[in-house]
Scaffold this motif. Structure first.
Motif, PDB file in Angstrom:
ATOM      1  N   ALA A  42       0.818  -1.215   0.000  1.00  0.00           N
ATOM      2  CA  ALA A  42       0.000   0.000   0.000  1.00  0.00           C
ATOM      3  C   ALA A  42       0.850   1.263   0.000  1.00  0.00           C
ATOM      4  CB  ALA A  42      -0.943  -0.005   1.193  1.00  0.00           C
ATOM      5  N   ALA A  43       1.811   1.355   0.924  1.00  0.00           N
ATOM      6  CA  ALA A  43       2.642   2.556   1.001  1.00  0.00           C
ATOM      7  C   ALA A  43       3.458   2.719  -0.270  1.00  0.00           C
ATOM      8  CB  ALA A  43       3.563   2.487   2.220  1.00  0.00           C
ATOM      9  N   LEU A  44       3.942   1.612  -0.838  1.00  0.00           N
ATOM     10  CA  LEU A  44       4.736   1.670  -2.059  1.00  0.00           C
ATOM     11  C   LEU A  44       3.900   2.188  -3.230  1.00  0.00           C
ATOM     12  CD1 LEU A  44       7.354   1.059  -3.585  1.00  0.00           C
ATOM     13  CD2 LEU A  44       6.525  -1.281  -3.885  1.00  0.00           C
ATOM     14  N   ALA A  45       2.692   1.647  -3.406  1.00  0.00           N
ATOM     15  CA  ALA A  45       1.836   2.100  -4.504  1.00  0.00           C
ATOM     16  C   ALA A  45       1.502   3.573  -4.366  1.00  0.00           C
ATOM     17  CB  ALA A  45       0.552   1.266  -4.542  1.00  0.00           C
ATOM     18  N   THR A  46       1.235   4.014  -3.158  1.00  0.00           N
ATOM     19  CA  THR A  46       0.923   5.425  -2.921  1.00  0.00           C
ATOM     20  C   THR A  46       2.107   6.309  -3.280  1.00  0.00           C
ATOM     21  OG1 THR A  46      -0.604   4.807  -1.147  1.00  0.00           O
ATOM     22  CG2 THR A  46       0.184   7.084  -1.175  1.00  0.00           C
ATOM     23  N   ALA A  47       3.305   5.905  -2.889  1.00  0.00           N
ATOM     24  CA  ALA A  47       4.500   6.698  -3.177  1.00  0.00           C
ATOM     25  C   ALA A  47       4.817   6.705  -4.667  1.00  0.00           C
ATOM     26  CB  ALA A  47       5.687   6.153  -2.384  1.00  0.00           C
TER      27      ALA A  47
END
Length: 878
Positions: A160-165
């Motif tokens: 999740a954090a990776l996709a958002t970044a």
């Protein structure tokens, strides 16, 4: 004396109860024809009262259908109240007395296909000449786009954090490419060490998002730590006929540090961005529109105005060859006779009834009732039970429209007509499935004023009353309340249908202009091989907090710079914006971002934090898990001031939180309370929270800088990936020294560390036992084990945050963990992005530097953070 028709609404001729169109005070005299009667108590807007005598045992009717039976003889002017409503209103702190006892019982008439039968009906006649809109042509059978996006999908919750970044970086390049937007789509599933029970739902949803008509291109990111991988998704999509080759796409299997993963994903995305940017609008037939019919924050007028208006628009679209998708299975319980009065075939009717029965059974196996769906917000706004809610919700299907198809969750639509899709009543989980089915425009009907949006599909929000529309005009697109005020439905419908065409052609909806969205796939429900939930004690039941016996060890020598204030000693000082549900989460993040952007922090505060999550609405048997964790974060040493931000219509609203905290002996006056809906929308609630923090901090004393020791340490330890015996033993020795010095040390009961003899033998004198519930605040110094009814590491991290840990230390193997948004996490191991290569070298110094705020762990600095609550063993969506 007021004529009945001026202050109330009757949904259909023949009804024997009326809906109050505004608050009516006790003693108000109403005239109904030649009769006059007085109200026996104050009646809230949207609540029902009797206007004709009803004998005991007789049915109470709305839309001509029964929703309850009179418990005694009812007289004109009696305020209708069932047991559920009295309980819900009793928690609201009303300024008038409620009736002492319920006066009706709920009624749920089951539809028996064998007895009642169905006759195949006819669909509405097509228009002579079908209309068009300006959309994006896509290779079939993908459908047609009303928007053009590069969509970045996180494969599992771990991504999740990776996709958002990744999406954030790509937005900076849109200006160069032009012609498209970028959206990140993340969710809660697949973050454990085994395939989720709902894997088919998850893969179907992700496949549908990839080939949806809106992505000009799609990128799926996976850094290899979830319970399924990109190969599983691609295999599923191809085996089930999803046209992957008809959309530019990439499955990015990235590895290494968070920064390295970003670079790899960005490189895979660059040609996709170019491909998406090349797409252009052109004239497309209206038959390419597939609208999702959805509701949230429903009230008594939803079925009268908003849902009826959506049904009018859907009927008109079907006449142009388009499709409409009705969902939320449990919100049609009790409305089966209405839904099936016009159906394509007996087979379609049987499939519809099968979905309802399966939903009921799933809920019952988990100790819940599908009939328990209405939220506290629904009750407050006049929806007494599921039958009444369903009778209104079903009005999104116009009586003239035929039910043509019944779909599984996220199953694709391939032709025009009216569809029903199986899904929970949780509107965000339901919307995710409708988008996966191919819906390219969402009609969202709301009584309270829900501000929900989806990242890459526009949402038009219909509000059911003029008063609520005027309160939230900046967030709402359509005032369906004008029908209540006398505007003919055909006139209102034609105006709204024209708006639908304009938005489909590119006009921005209010939600798109606001720039916020929420996503949740139908969350996993746990079960054993026989389909039953596991037999487990509630992980949320607080334990006695008595520490486990620890191995005797020399006291750890450790010192760091701390702050001593009115709430005691802490290594950091945070202003917390705590959303009570998923729907207020992104607004909380906007508020915290604004507060942090002001520059210098007041009175020793270091930052403002919002803990956005996916719970608080639409689930059963998970409330205590959330509330216990919420309480732990409100009591956390970092939290100097906290505002509870409700959406306004959710199950866990501010009043519910306040009442729960009071039952736990907590002082609730020290918190701020704000409501997106009741405060008048996003901008007004932002201003309210800003003002509250300014007033609170202006009156607070500045903290004193002090030197803290290991006795003041609040530590959580965890692991991910393979655990090295030597590292585990070294970490255990560190923890044993901390406990000997008087620290609090917590580990989750399902962590691999507790299966490692080198860790347990060096730390525990006996068998490790749970001393804290999930998210329970740790009161006593010593060694503790926290219950952890989850395999998702982010959910474990969230629970550890609730124990009051001021620092987390993690042994990581395969890759970096998503850290807690508020609490620093030191990651140790050979994996890239680790803060230390080994806990034997420099751990004490790095801990001191972190607690003294001179070192910021890499995950926090990179934004690789996640706050995700577990639903435990018995949580199930409703």
């Amino acid at each position: 004396m007021i004529p009945l028709e001026e202050c109330s609404r009757l949904p259909a001729p023949g009804d024997n109860v009326a809906i109050a169109a505004r608050r009516l005070e006790r003693g108000t005299v109403l005239q109904c024809g030649e009769r006059r009667f007085a109200l026996q108590t104050t009646v809230l807007e949207g609540h029902r009262f009797v206007f004709a005598p009803v004998a005991a045992g007789s049915p109470l009717l709305s839309w001509g259908l029964p929703f309850g039976d009179a418990a005694r003889d009812l007289e004109p002017g009696d305020y209708l109240c069932n047991e559920r409503m009295l309980r819900a209103l009793g928690a609201r702190g009303l300024d008038f007395e409620l009736p002492e006892a319920p006066n009706f019982t709920d009624r749920f008439d089951r539809f028996d296909l064998a007895v009642d039968g169905v006759a195949p009906g006819a669909q509405v006649a097509p228009v002579p000449t079908a209309g068009t809109f300006q959309g994006f042509a896509r290779p079939q059978p993908r459908g047609t786009g009303t928007r053009n996006f590069l969509v970045v999908i996180g494969l599992t919750s771990n991504d999740a954090a990776l996709a958002t970044a990744v999406a954030e970086r790509l937005r900076g390049k849109v200006g160069e490419a032009g012609g498209c937007e970028v959206a990140a789509v993340t969710h809660t599933e697949g973050g454990g060490d085994r395939a989720p029970y709902n894997l088919d739902f998850v893969l179907r949803t992700l496949s549908g998002w990839c080939v949806h008509g809106h992505p000009g291109a799609a990128l799926v990111v996976d850094h290899g730590t979830g319970s399924y991988d990109c190969d599983d998704l691609e295999r599923f999509a191809r085996e089930h006929g999803y046209p992957l080759d008809a959309v530019p796409h990439a499955f990015a299997n990235v590895r290494g540090s968070f920064e390295e993963c970003l670079v790899q994903a960005e490189a895979r995305a660059e040609p996709l961005l170019v491909a998406a940017a090349a797409c252009e609008r052109s004239e497309q037939p209206l038959s390419g529109l597939r609208i999702a019919l959805q509701c949230g924050g429903s009230d008594a007028f939803s079925g009268v105005s908003g849902n009826a208006l959506a049904g009018w628009v859907a009927k008109e679209l079907i006449r142009h060859g388009g499709a409409a998708n009705l969902a939320e299975t449990d919100e049609l319980i009790g409305a089966e006779p209405y839904v099936l009065q016009n159906v394509r075939s007996e087979e379609v009717a049987a499939r519809f009834l099968e979905k309802i029965e399966t939903f009921k059974q799933r809920a019952e196996r988990h100790g819940a009732s599908a009939e328990g769906n209405p939220s506290g917000g629904n009750n407050y706004r006049g929806l007494y039970n599921i039958a009444l809610k369903s009778l209104g919700a079903a009005r999104k299907k116009d009586p003239d429209v035929r039910l043509d198809h019944v779909l599984d969750y996220g199953q694709p639509m391939h032709e025009g007509g009216f569809y029903f899709m199986d899904s929970p009543g949780n509107d965000l989980e339901s919307i995710a499935g409708q988008v996966a089915s191919g819906c390219n425009l969402i009609l969202f009907i709301t009584g309270n004023g829900s501000i929900t949006n989806f990242p890459f599909v526009p949402t038009l929000k219909f509000v059911t009353t003029t008063g609520r529309y005027e309160m939230l005009a900046a967030e709402m697109d359509v005032n369906a309340g004008r029908y209540n005020d006398g505007m003919p439905m055909d006139e209102l419908g034609a105006e709204t249908f024209a708006l639908v065409q304009r938005v489909a052609s590119g006009e921005r909806s209010k939600g798109e202009a606001a720039g916020h969205a929420q996503v949740s796939i139908w969350r996993e429900w746990k079960q054993d091989g026989a389909g039953a939930p596991p037999a487990a004690a509630s992980a949320s039941t607080p334990l006695d907090g008595a520490p486990c016996a620890a191995v005797e060890a020399p006291a750890l020598a450790l010192a760091y710079d701390a702050l001593l204030g009115e709430r005691g000693l802490s290594s950091d000082r945070v202003g917390l914006v705590m959303p009570t549900s998923i729907c207020s989460g992104q607004v909380a993040e906007l508020v915290a971002r604004d507060l942090n952007a002001r520059g210098e922090m007041p009175l020793g505060m270091t930052r403002f934090v919002a803990l956005a999550h996916t719970e608080g609405c639409g689930a059963a048997n998970a409330d205590d898990l959330y509330l216990e964790t919420l309480l732990g974060h409100l009591r956390h040493p970092f939290t100097q001031r906290a505002v509870l931000l409700e959406h306004g219509c959710e199950k866990i609203h501010n009043d519910a939180v306040r009442g729960w905290l009071e039952t736990r002996g907590q002082d609730t006056d020290g918190f701020g309370y704000a409501s997106v809906q009741l405060d008048g929308g996003i901008e007004k609630v932002r201003a309210r929270i800003h003002t509250w923090f300014e007033e609170q901090l202006a009156a607070a004393a500045a903290p004193e800088a002090v030197r803290a020791t290991a006795a003041d340490l609040r530590l959580a330890v965890l692991s991910s990936g393979g655990v090295d015996d030597g590292e585990a033993a070294t970490l255990a020795a560190f923890c044993a020294g901390a406990v000997a010095a008087g620290a609090r040390v917590v580990v989750a009961e399902n962590d691999a560390l507790l299966q490692t003899s080198s860790f347990c033998d060096a730390l525990f004198t006996g068998e490790p036992r749970a001393s804290l519930a999930y998210g329970q605040f740790c009161e006593r110094a010593g060694l503790h084990v926290m219950r952890a009814p989850t395999a998702d590491r982010s959910e474990t991290v969230t629970g550890l945050g609730g124990t009051g840990a001021e620092l987390m230390v993690a042994l990581v193997g395969a890759g970096p963990l998503q850290a807690h948004p508020m609490i620093p996490m030191l990651q140790i191991g050979a994996a890239a992005d680790a803060d230390l290569a080994s806990c034997a070298a420099g751990l004490v110094e790095r801990v001191q530097e972190t607690l003294s705020r001179r070192y910021r762990p890499r995950s926090s600095a990179a934004g690789n953070v996640r706050f995700q609550l577990t639903r435990g063993d018995l949580g199930v969506s409703l």
